[in-house]
Design a protein around this motif. Structure first.
Motif, PDB file in Angstrom:
ATOM      1  N   VAL A  59      -4.958  -8.332  -2.157  1.00 60.21           N
ATOM      2  CA  VAL A  59      -4.313  -9.617  -1.806  1.00 60.21           C
ATOM      3  C   VAL A  59      -5.124 -10.363  -0.753  1.00 60.21           C
ATOM      4  O   VAL A  59      -4.791 -11.503  -0.382  1.00 60.21           O
ATOM      5  CB  VAL A  59      -2.864  -9.407  -1.291  1.00 60.21           C
ATOM      6  CG1 VAL A  59      -1.945  -8.972  -2.424  1.00 60.21           C
ATOM      7  CG2 VAL A  59      -2.837  -8.419  -0.141  1.00 60.21           C
ATOM      8  N   GLY A  60      -6.179  -9.728  -0.265  1.00 57.21           N
ATOM      9  CA  GLY A  60      -7.028 -10.401   0.717  1.00 57.21           C
ATOM     10  C   GLY A  60      -8.391  -9.759   0.738  1.00 57.21           C
ATOM     11  O   GLY A  60      -8.574  -8.632   0.254  1.00 57.21           O
ATOM     12  N   LEU A  61      -9.362 -10.496   1.271  1.00 53.30           N
ATOM     13  CA  LEU A  61     -10.730  -9.974   1.402  1.00 53.30           C
ATOM     14  C   LEU A  61     -11.409 -10.716   2.547  1.00 53.30           C
ATOM     15  O   LEU A  61     -11.236 -11.933   2.685  1.00 53.30           O
ATOM     16  CB  LEU A  61     -11.510 -10.188   0.107  1.00 53.30           C
ATOM     17  CG  LEU A  61     -12.873  -9.488  -0.004  1.00 53.30           C
ATOM     18  CD1 LEU A  61     -12.699  -7.971  -0.046  1.00 53.30           C
ATOM     19  CD2 LEU A  61     -13.606  -9.961  -1.268  1.00 53.30           C
ATOM     20  N   GLN A  65     -16.378  -7.177   4.511  1.00 50.23           N
ATOM     21  CA  GLN A  65     -16.160  -6.138   3.497  1.00 50.23           C
ATOM     22  C   GLN A  65     -17.187  -6.194   2.369  1.00 50.23           C
ATOM     23  O   GLN A  65     -17.332  -5.221   1.628  1.00 50.23           O
ATOM     24  CB  GLN A  65     -14.754  -6.244   2.914  1.00 50.23           C
ATOM     25  CG  GLN A  65     -13.648  -5.890   3.909  1.00 50.23           C
ATOM     26  CD  GLN A  65     -12.297  -5.965   3.281  1.00 50.23           C
ATOM     27  OE1 GLN A  65     -11.703  -7.048   3.207  1.00 50.23           O
ATOM     28  NE2 GLN A  65     -11.798  -4.859   2.791  1.00 50.23           N
ATOM     29  N   LEU A 104       5.095  -3.430   7.180  1.00 52.25           N
ATOM     30  CA  LEU A 104       5.399  -3.055   5.798  1.00 52.25           C
ATOM     31  C   LEU A 104       5.920  -1.622   5.786  1.00 52.25           C
ATOM     32  O   LEU A 104       5.290  -0.723   6.359  1.00 52.25           O
ATOM     33  CB  LEU A 104       4.136  -3.155   4.927  1.00 52.25           C
ATOM     34  CG  LEU A 104       3.580  -4.564   4.716  1.00 52.25           C
ATOM     35  CD1 LEU A 104       2.295  -4.494   3.892  1.00 52.25           C
ATOM     36  CD2 LEU A 104       4.592  -5.468   4.046  1.00 52.25           C
ATOM     37  N   GLU A 108      -0.003   0.015   5.257  1.00 53.77           N
ATOM     38  CA  GLU A 108      -1.028  -0.845   4.673  1.00 53.77           C
ATOM     39  C   GLU A 108      -2.146  -0.003   4.059  1.00 53.77           C
ATOM     40  O   GLU A 108      -2.237   1.199   4.305  1.00 53.77           O
ATOM     41  CB  GLU A 108      -1.614  -1.787   5.752  1.00 53.77           C
ATOM     42  CG  GLU A 108      -0.586  -2.751   6.321  1.00 53.77           C
ATOM     43  CD  GLU A 108      -1.163  -3.784   7.290  1.00 53.77           C
ATOM     44  OE1 GLU A 108      -0.355  -4.447   7.965  1.00 53.77           O
ATOM     45  OE2 GLU A 108      -2.394  -3.912   7.379  1.00 53.77           O
ATOM     46  N   GLY A 109      -2.957  -0.649   3.249  1.00 50.18           N
ATOM     47  CA  GLY A 109      -4.147  -0.001   2.697  1.00 50.18           C
ATOM     48  C   GLY A 109      -5.304  -0.952   2.904  1.00 50.18           C
ATOM     49  O   GLY A 109      -5.139  -2.008   3.527  1.00 50.18           O
ATOM     50  N   CYS A 110      -6.467  -0.590   2.404  1.00 52.92           N
ATOM     51  CA  CYS A 110      -7.640  -1.445   2.564  1.00 52.92           C
ATOM     52  C   CYS A 110      -8.660  -1.117   1.478  1.00 52.92           C
ATOM     53  O   CYS A 110      -8.894   0.059   1.174  1.00 52.92           O
ATOM     54  CB  CYS A 110      -8.250  -1.216   3.952  1.00 52.92           C
ATOM     55  SG  CYS A 110      -9.640  -2.290   4.322  1.00 52.92           S
ATOM     56  N   LEU A 111      -9.263  -2.161   0.924  1.00 57.75           N
ATOM     57  CA  LEU A 111     -10.268  -1.952  -0.126  1.00 57.75           C
ATOM     58  C   LEU A 111     -11.488  -1.202   0.418  1.00 57.75           C
ATOM     59  O   LEU A 111     -12.252  -0.633  -0.358  1.00 57.75           O
ATOM     60  CB  LEU A 111     -10.694  -3.301  -0.708  1.00 57.75           C
ATOM     61  CG  LEU A 111      -9.629  -4.044  -1.509  1.00 57.75           C
ATOM     62  CD1 LEU A 111     -10.092  -5.452  -1.837  1.00 57.75           C
ATOM     63  CD2 LEU A 111      -9.244  -3.285  -2.776  1.00 57.75           C
ATOM     64  N   SER A 112     -11.645  -1.208   1.716  1.00 60.19           N
ATOM     65  CA  SER A 112     -12.778  -0.496   2.326  1.00 60.19           C
ATOM     66  C   SER A 112     -12.403   0.908   2.781  1.00 60.19           C
ATOM     67  O   SER A 112     -13.202   1.583   3.432  1.00 60.19           O
ATOM     68  CB  SER A 112     -13.314  -1.296   3.531  1.00 60.19           C
ATOM     69  OG  SER A 112     -13.799  -2.555   3.080  1.00 60.19           O
ATOM     70  N   MET A 146       4.918 -11.520   4.110  1.00 63.70           N
ATOM     71  CA  MET A 146       3.688 -10.877   3.609  1.00 63.70           C
ATOM     72  C   MET A 146       2.444 -11.715   3.876  1.00 63.70           C
ATOM     73  O   MET A 146       1.431 -11.176   4.348  1.00 63.70           O
ATOM     74  CB  MET A 146       3.859 -10.599   2.107  1.00 63.70           C
ATOM     75  CG  MET A 146       2.749  -9.797   1.493  1.00 63.70           C
ATOM     76  SD  MET A 146       2.700  -8.110   2.208  1.00 63.70           S
ATOM     77  CE  MET A 146       1.306  -7.440   1.269  1.00 63.70           C
ATOM     78  N   ILE A 149       1.266 -11.065   7.339  1.00 62.77           N
ATOM     79  CA  ILE A 149       0.696  -9.714   7.481  1.00 62.77           C
ATOM     80  C   ILE A 149      -0.723  -9.671   6.914  1.00 62.77           C
ATOM     81  O   ILE A 149      -1.653  -9.161   7.550  1.00 62.77           O
ATOM     82  CB  ILE A 149       1.605  -8.676   6.782  1.00 62.77           C
ATOM     83  CG1 ILE A 149       2.924  -8.549   7.551  1.00 62.77           C
ATOM     84  CG2 ILE A 149       0.906  -7.322   6.660  1.00 62.77           C
ATOM     85  CD1 ILE A 149       3.983  -7.701   6.858  1.00 62.77           C
ATOM     86  N   VAL A 150      -0.899 -10.275   5.743  1.00 60.20           N
ATOM     87  CA  VAL A 150      -2.226 -10.247   5.098  1.00 60.20           C
ATOM     88  C   VAL A 150      -3.256 -10.998   5.935  1.00 60.20           C
ATOM     89  O   VAL A 150      -4.359 -10.506   6.173  1.00 60.20           O
ATOM     90  CB  VAL A 150      -2.165 -10.814   3.669  1.00 60.20           C
ATOM     91  CG1 VAL A 150      -3.568 -10.870   3.048  1.00 60.20           C
ATOM     92  CG2 VAL A 150      -1.234  -9.974   2.796  1.00 60.20           C
ATOM     93  N   GLU A 154      -6.713  -9.532   7.546  1.00 61.50           N
ATOM     94  CA  GLU A 154      -8.055 -10.095   7.267  1.00 61.50           C
ATOM     95  C   GLU A 154      -8.757 -10.543   8.542  1.00 61.50           C
ATOM     96  O   GLU A 154      -9.942 -10.287   8.726  1.00 61.50           O
ATOM     97  CB  GLU A 154      -7.960 -11.273   6.292  1.00 61.50           C
ATOM     98  CG  GLU A 154      -7.276 -10.976   4.969  1.00 61.50           C
ATOM     99  CD  GLU A 154      -7.686  -9.653   4.371  1.00 61.50           C
ATOM    100  OE1 GLU A 154      -6.836  -9.002   3.748  1.00 61.50           O
ATOM    101  OE2 GLU A 154      -8.849  -9.228   4.539  1.00 61.50           O
ATOM    102  N   HIS A 157     -10.345  -7.792  10.325  1.00 61.57           N
ATOM    103  CA  HIS A 157     -11.658  -7.397   9.785  1.00 61.57           C
ATOM    104  C   HIS A 157     -12.788  -8.195  10.427  1.00 61.57           C
ATOM    105  O   HIS A 157     -13.881  -7.679  10.637  1.00 61.57           O
ATOM    106  CB  HIS A 157     -11.723  -7.595   8.258  1.00 61.57           C
ATOM    107  CG  HIS A 157     -11.199  -6.452   7.447  1.00 61.57           C
ATOM    108  ND1 HIS A 157     -11.658  -5.164   7.559  1.00 61.57           N
ATOM    109  CD2 HIS A 157     -10.253  -6.418   6.476  1.00 61.57           C
ATOM    110  CE1 HIS A 157     -11.008  -4.380   6.707  1.00 61.57           C
ATOM    111  NE2 HIS A 157     -10.152  -5.115   6.036  1.00 61.57           N
TER     112      HIS A 157
HETATM  113  O1  LIG Z   1      -9.034  -6.600   3.794  1.00 61.63           O
HETATM  114  C1  LIG Z   1      -8.311  -6.709   2.618  1.00 61.63           C
HETATM  115  N1  LIG Z   1      -8.139  -5.504   1.937  1.00 61.63           N
HETATM  116  O2  LIG Z   1      -8.691  -4.417   2.398  1.00 61.63           O
HETATM  117  C2  LIG Z   1      -7.173  -5.458   0.854  1.00 61.63           C
HETATM  118  C3  LIG Z   1      -5.783  -5.061   1.315  1.00 61.63           C
HETATM  119  C4  LIG Z   1      -5.077  -6.171   1.993  1.00 61.63           C
HETATM  120  C5  LIG Z   1      -3.778  -5.815   2.638  1.00 61.63           C
HETATM  121  C6  LIG Z   1      -2.992  -4.743   2.219  1.00 61.63           C
HETATM  122  C7  LIG Z   1      -1.774  -4.472   2.862  1.00 61.63           C
HETATM  123  C8  LIG Z   1      -1.365  -5.277   3.914  1.00 61.63           C
HETATM  124  C9  LIG Z   1      -2.161  -6.341   4.316  1.00 61.63           C
HETATM  125  C10 LIG Z   1      -3.358  -6.590   3.672  1.00 61.63           C
END
Ligand SMILES: OCN(O)CCCc1ccccc1
Ligand code: NI
Length: 183
Positions: A59-61, A65, A104, A108-112, A146, A149-150, A154, A157
């Motif tokens: 949902v974000g980048l 990253q 949440l 949370e999670g993260c693509l990295s 949300m 939070i997103v 970001e 980061h």
């Molecule tokens: O940096 C973005 N990324 O790692 C993807 C996950 C984004 C995200 C997930 C849960 C709560 C907030 C933001």
């Protein structure tokens, strides 16, 4: 198109650096990068494309990253009214925030980050963010839920902060205290 191989993972030093301001008006190159970041989010949220290219839905980048040490973020997320917030911002800045915090329930999670890191990640409940859009327009966004939070995830980061840095240790599920009542 960006794929998961373009996304750096924890341990890569760029994720711990403070990203540099983008000079405005944005160059054609910076515009192209931000567009690719927005396209990645759209692709990652399309079940067919995500499956075909092995994309983790996001949902974000943030530019760090993809190993670009510049203050650029992309967000594509629905707000509580089901409105899609789909935006790229140069030099996003949180200009104010509520005292009230939120989080949440599932963390949370993260693509990295290729692992689950359980725990409460305290975030401000409402924030105001300023920045410059791809079209070069200066905007101020009022965000809650949300989207708020997103955006905080970001912008973190861009300052070398990972979501798990904010999880209270040693008790990851300790509820953050509500703001003191003003008597
Ligand atoms: O940096 C973005 N990324 O790692 C993807 C996950 C984004 C995200 C997930 C849960 C709560 C907030 C933001
Ligand atoms: Ni992240």
């Amino acid at each position: 198109m960006l794929t998961m191989k373009d996304i750096i993972r924890e341990g890569h030093p760029t994720l711990r650096q403070v990203a540099k301001e983008v000079s405005l008006p944005p160059s054609a190159e910076d515009i192209s990068i931000l567009k690719k970041m927005m396209e990645f989010l759209m692709d990652s949220q399309d079940p067919e494309i995500a499956e075909k290219y092995g994309l983790r839905p996001g949902v974000g980048l943030a530019a760090p990253q993809i190993n670009i040490n510049k203050r650029m973020i992309a967000v594509r997320v629905e707000d509580q009214r089901g409105e899609l917030i789909d935006i790229g911002l140069f030099n996003p800045k949180m200009i104010s925030h509520s005292l009230e915090t939120t989080f949440l329930d599932n963390g949370e999670g993260c693509l990295s980050v290729d692992r689950d890191v359980p725990g409460i990640v305290p975030r401000y409940a409402r924030i105001k963010v300023s920045g410059t859009t791809i079209d070069g327009e200066n905007v101020t966004l009022k965000l809650k839920g949300m989207p708020a939070i997103v955006f905080q995830h970001e912008i973190d980061h861009l300052n070398g902060i990972m979501f798990y840095d904010r999880i209270e240790q040693p008790d990851p599920f300790k509820q953050p205290l509500p703001p003191k009542e003003v008597v």
